[in-house]
Design an enzyme around this catalytic site. Structure first.
Site, PDB file in Angstrom:
ATOM      1  N   TYR A   1       0.969  -1.142  -0.049  1.00 34.24           N
ATOM      2  CA  TYR A   1       0.109   0.015   0.101  1.00 34.24           C
ATOM      3  C   TYR A   1       0.932   1.491  -0.177  1.00 34.24           C
ATOM      4  O   TYR A   1       1.875   1.387   0.713  1.00 34.24           O
ATOM      5  CB  TYR A   1      -0.954   0.139   1.159  1.00 34.24           C
ATOM      6  CG  TYR A   1      -2.094  -1.164   1.254  1.00 34.24           C
ATOM      7  CD1 TYR A   1      -2.333  -1.733   0.027  1.00 34.24           C
ATOM      8  CD2 TYR A   1      -2.594  -1.440   2.463  1.00 34.24           C
ATOM      9  CE1 TYR A   1      -3.307  -2.862  -0.077  1.00 34.24           C
ATOM     10  CE2 TYR A   1      -3.671  -2.393   2.274  1.00 34.24           C
ATOM     11  CZ  TYR A   1      -3.805  -3.010   1.006  1.00 34.24           C
ATOM     12  OH  TYR A   1      -4.949  -4.001   1.159  1.00 34.24           O
TER      13      TYR A   1
ATOM     14  N   SER B   1     -13.516  -4.759  -0.512  1.00 28.16           N
ATOM     15  CA  SER B   1     -14.523  -4.015  -1.235  1.00 28.16           C
ATOM     16  C   SER B   1     -16.155  -4.642  -0.736  1.00 28.16           C
ATOM     17  O   SER B   1     -16.858  -4.895  -1.858  1.00 28.16           O
ATOM     18  CB  SER B   1     -14.065  -4.245  -2.587  1.00 28.16           C
ATOM     19  OG  SER B   1     -15.072  -3.441  -3.591  1.00 28.16           O
ATOM     20  N   PRO B   2     -16.332  -4.434   0.317  1.00 30.54           N
ATOM     21  CA  PRO B   2     -17.670  -4.908   0.589  1.00 30.54           C
ATOM     22  C   PRO B   2     -18.816  -4.348   0.318  1.00 30.54           C
ATOM     23  O   PRO B   2     -20.112  -4.837   0.440  1.00 30.54           O
ATOM     24  CB  PRO B   2     -17.606  -5.150   2.338  1.00 30.54           C
ATOM     25  CG  PRO B   2     -16.772  -4.027   2.694  1.00 30.54           C
ATOM     26  CD  PRO B   2     -15.581  -4.088   1.623  1.00 30.54           C
ATOM     27  N   LEU B   3     -18.881  -3.138  -0.031  1.00 31.18           N
ATOM     28  CA  LEU B   3     -19.992  -2.250  -0.614  1.00 31.18           C
ATOM     29  C   LEU B   3     -19.919  -2.565  -2.296  1.00 31.18           C
ATOM     30  O   LEU B   3     -21.125  -2.328  -2.746  1.00 31.18           O
ATOM     31  CB  LEU B   3     -19.601  -0.828  -0.660  1.00 31.18           C
ATOM     32  CG  LEU B   3     -19.853  -0.348   1.060  1.00 31.18           C
ATOM     33  CD1 LEU B   3     -19.645   1.090   1.227  1.00 31.18           C
ATOM     34  CD2 LEU B   3     -20.847  -1.083   1.812  1.00 31.18           C
TER      35      LEU B   3
END
Length: 288
Positions: A47, A201-203
């Site tokens: 990251y 990326s749960p949404l």
């Protein structure tokens, strides 16, 4: 391995890949998360072009939070070309010495003596399960990592590694709009083998794209937000949380209110038919 906080704070966008937090801003965010019982922070060496871990570590030391109050996840393996590493091409490295070196670098960056969870970031066609097991055993025996896992691994890849060393976690993409893990055996295996699923990326694409799928979902979310007295993003996380594999969402937001919205999902139990209505809207057809 069961996470100490069910909603995990993803730190990918804290640095140069997003908000570019100052040390003070990052320390404040760490304190806010812990105050609201979000004690599990998700990292990867990659990251911020291999810079965000170290920035977090400086902020953590500047905060009022103790090491015992938080849990740290990080990942290794992806080698990107960039300013900080002399790589000719993107590739994966799971050699024994590299895994050990990478874990030790993350320990230095995060200013900690141990990692609560250490993951292989993505599968490599050249990964040798015996060599991986040797590296992880050395790190565990030295007290440098507590839990070991993988990320984005298929069921067969999990089995390949777990035949040689126990896997505690598999972090995969899973959301209402990207629910393949529910149908390809990924979540089934984790439920069967008592492996902790984490979902990045749960949404999904609900707030990123304007498609027939997302419009159909949003129409239902608008209706259900009144019924359940919560925001639409909360409902998307509640949908994930209902799965019996006990998936822990990794949320990438740096917005404090959205973190509170995410925590609200822990209090919501979607009615069975509402859960399936959302799935139907996502798939564009009733379940088979």
């Amino acid at each position: 391995m069961k996470p100490t906080s069910k909603i995990i704070i993803g730190c990918m966008s804290w640095g140069k890949w997003g908000k570019n937090f100052t040390t003070k801003e990052a320390a404040d965010m760490i304190e806010f998360c812990v105050e609201n019982e979000n004690t599990l922070f998700d990292h990867a060496d990659l990251y911020g072009d291999y810079t965000t871990e170290a920035e977090f570590g400086v902020a953590f030391k500047a905060s009022s939070v103790s090491r015992e109050s938080i849990q740290l996840i990080t990942k290794c393996g992806i080698q990107n070309p960039g300013e900080t590493r002399n790589n000719k091409v993107k590739h994966y490295n799971y050699a024994k010495d590299y895994i050990i070196w990478s874990a030790e670098q993350s320990l230095k960056n995060l200013k900690t003596d141990y990692l609560d969870t250490f993951l292989l970031h993505r599968p490599s066609p050249l990964m040798n399960p015996t060599e991986i097991a040797e590296a992880i055993t050395i790190l565990k025996d030295a007290g440098k990592i507590v839990n070991f896992g993988v990320s984005n691994f298929t069921p067969s890849q999990v089995s390949l590694i777990s035949d040689h060393i126990s896997i505690d976690v598999n972090q995969v993409e899973f959301s209402l709009t990207q629910n393949l893990a529910m149908n390809n055996g990924t979540l089934d295996q984790m439920l069967q083998k008592n492996i902790q699923p984490m979902s990045w990326s749960p949404l999904g694409s609900v707030f990123r794209e304007e498609t027939y799928q997302t419009k159909s979902i949003k129409a239902l979310l608008k209706r259900f937000s009144k019924k359940y007295n919560c925001t639409e993003d909360t409902l998307l996380l509640a949908w994930i949380l209902k799965h019996p594999a006990k998936v822990s969402p990794v949320i990438g937001t740096t917005n404090k209110q959205r973190i509170l919205n995410a925590n609200k999902a822990l209090e919501i139990n979607l009615e069975l038919e509402d859960w399936f209505l959302l799935l139907e809207a996502s798939n564009g057809q009733e379940v088979a």
